[in-house]
Design an enzyme around this catalytic site. Sequence first.
Site, PDB file in Angstrom:
ATOM      1  CG  HIS A  61      -6.461 -18.824 -28.074  1.00 39.97           C
ATOM      2  ND1 HIS A  61      -5.318 -17.642 -27.651  1.00 39.97           N
ATOM      3  CD2 HIS A  61      -6.338 -19.832 -27.389  1.00 39.97           C
ATOM      4  CE1 HIS A  61      -4.755 -18.315 -26.969  1.00 39.97           C
ATOM      5  NE2 HIS A  61      -5.111 -19.597 -26.821  1.00 39.97           N
ATOM      6  CE  LYS A  70      -8.155 -13.522 -33.244  1.00 43.01           C
ATOM      7  NZ  LYS A  70      -7.721 -14.482 -32.149  1.00 43.01           N
ATOM      8  CE1 TYR A 130      -5.155 -10.298 -32.168  1.00 38.35           C
ATOM      9  CE2 TYR A 130      -2.580 -10.152 -31.709  1.00 38.35           C
ATOM     10  CZ  TYR A 130      -3.959 -10.561 -31.132  1.00 38.35           C
ATOM     11  OH  TYR A 130      -4.025 -10.956 -30.085  1.00 38.35           O
ATOM     12  CG  ASP A 169      -3.059 -22.035 -25.265  1.00 39.84           C
ATOM     13  OD1 ASP A 169      -4.339 -21.739 -25.401  1.00 39.84           O
ATOM     14  OD2 ASP A 169      -2.107 -20.882 -25.677  1.00 39.84           O
TER      15      ASP A 169
END
Length: 176
Positions: A61, A70, A130, A169
Site C-alpha cells: 500500500h 511510517k 506504526y 490486495d
Amino acid sequence: MQYKSLALPDVILITPHIHRDVRGSFQECFRESEFKIYCGHYHFVQDNISRSKKGTLRGLHYQKNKPQGKLIQVITGRIFDVAVDMRPNSITYGQTVGYILDADQGELLWIPPGFAHGFYVMSDHADIHYKCTDYYSAEDECAIHWNSPKLNIAWPLLKEQRLYLSERDLIAPNFS
C-alpha cells in the site's frame, strides 16, 4: 540507538538498546532529536496498531498525493516487512527491500514518504505499531499486487500455511 541504512539507503533500520533484567525489559523506541539526525525532519501525526494472524499478507500500500512516512515496530510476533520505492524521480524507483522484524529484537523500520509498504506475518499472530507522518486517507490509498513479477520480492512464505489477503490486495494491479 543504532541507525543503519538498508539496501535502499532511505529505509533505515533502528536498533534500540534493550535493558533486560530478572523483571523483564525496557527500551526507548523513539527519540526525536536522534531521529531527525539519521532519518530527517519529519513530524508524526498518527499512530496505528495492526493485529494479524499467521499467514496474513498486507500490502503493498501507498498514498499517491499525501504520502505517509511510517516508523514500524513489531510489539508481539514476527513479520517480514517490505518497502518499495514509488518515487518516480528516485534512482531506486521500483526497487524493494525486505527485512524480518521480530518483537524480541525490538528493532524499528523507518520507511519514508513515497514508498509502498507491506508485511507478511510469520508468527502465530503479530501486533504492529506504526507512527505516520500524514493522516490516513482512504481516497488517496493505492495498492500494488504483492507478488508483482517486476518487483521480484522473495517473500518467505511458510509452507503449508494458508495465505490470508484482503480482496483489495488480491485484485491490486501489478507494478509496471
